[in-house]
Scaffold this active site. Structure first.
Site, PDB file in Angstrom:
ATOM      1  N   ILE A  77      29.700 -46.564 -20.671  1.00  0.00           N
ATOM      2  CA  ILE A  77      30.947 -46.224 -21.272  1.00  0.00           C
ATOM      3  C   ILE A  77      31.592 -46.382 -19.683  1.00  0.00           C
ATOM      4  O   ILE A  77      31.673 -46.770 -18.818  1.00  0.00           O
ATOM      5  CB  ILE A  77      30.427 -44.435 -20.334  1.00  0.00           C
ATOM      6  N   CYS A  78      33.197 -46.805 -20.377  1.00  0.00           N
ATOM      7  CA  CYS A  78      33.714 -48.136 -19.958  1.00  0.00           C
ATOM      8  C   CYS A  78      33.540 -49.203 -20.496  1.00  0.00           C
ATOM      9  O   CYS A  78      33.997 -49.762 -20.648  1.00  0.00           O
ATOM     10  CB  CYS A  78      34.351 -47.090 -18.926  1.00  0.00           C
ATOM     11  N   ALA A  79      34.183 -49.224 -18.912  1.00  0.00           N
ATOM     12  CA  ALA A  79      33.790 -51.043 -17.969  1.00  0.00           C
ATOM     13  C   ALA A  79      31.887 -51.404 -18.679  1.00  0.00           C
ATOM     14  O   ALA A  79      31.375 -52.547 -18.394  1.00  0.00           O
ATOM     15  CB  ALA A  79      34.273 -51.513 -17.256  1.00  0.00           C
TER      16      ALA A  79
END
Length: 195
Positions: free
Chosen positions: A99-101
């Site tokens: 998730i995210c980066a």
């Protein structure tokens, strides 16, 4: 077993919300510390790991979860042991969720080639080979689940529950915590089952 890999600077919400939802679903979850037994998140919240990276047993792994947080992702990328673990989990056919980066770690390893995925807005150039669906919060493609950002943590966690159990179990957990009461939850919908 679900292993959630934590490195200094990880995004707390992206690790702990999914851990909580998975445990509510009755799944075994271990927080794995990269370099120390106590890991400090990106917002100064320290978390005690259940075990160090060296004790992860891939034979028992159902899913490997990679939370974001730019500093945390940078630490994972700089760790040959962490990157080898991600590669091995994929090679063994485990679910891998990021998730995210953190989806950029999968792209760096060439694992998202020709796959649909999401990442933190602005990180799309680091997703070489992936078809980034920036309008989505969570995307499942094969045995990979990617989430957009901290605000996607609940939908991401519920999708992990659905993948490892069933959409019905994810709906049960969603209802128990009163998440999105009165709304449809994409992660709980059979239409959101893995692509």
């Amino acid at each position: 077993m679900v292993y959630i890999l934590l490195a200094d600077g990880f995004e707390e919400m992206e690790a702990l919300a999914p851990a909580d939802l998975l445990r509510r679903a009755g799944l075994s979850v271990s927080l794995v510390g990269l370099d120390a037994p106590v890991i400090c998140g990106s917002h100064g919240i320290s978390v005690t790991a259940d075990l160090p990276l060296e004790q992860v047993s891939l034979e028992e792994t159902d899913m490997l979860v990679l939370p974001g947080g730019t500093r945390g992702v940078d630490h994972l990328l700089a760790s040959p042991a962490a990157m080898a673990l991600i590669r091995s989990a994929c090679d063994l056919g485990c679910w891998v969720a990021a998730i995210c980066a953190a989806p950029t770690l999968l792209a760096h390893l060439g694992l998202l080639e020709n796959r649909r995925a999401v990442c933190y807005p602005g990180f799309e150039p680091k997703m070489a080979g992936a078809q980034v669906l920036s309008q989505r919060q969570v995307v499942t493609d094969g045995r990979f689940i990617t989430g957009r950002a901290a605000g996607s943590s609940y939908e991401f966690g519920l999708q992990l529950v659905a993948a490892l159990t069933s959409p019905m179990k994810a709906e049960e957990v969603r209802h128990a915590i009163h998440y999105r009461d009165g709304e449809d939850c994409p992660a709980c919908s059979a239409a959101q089952a893995p692509l």
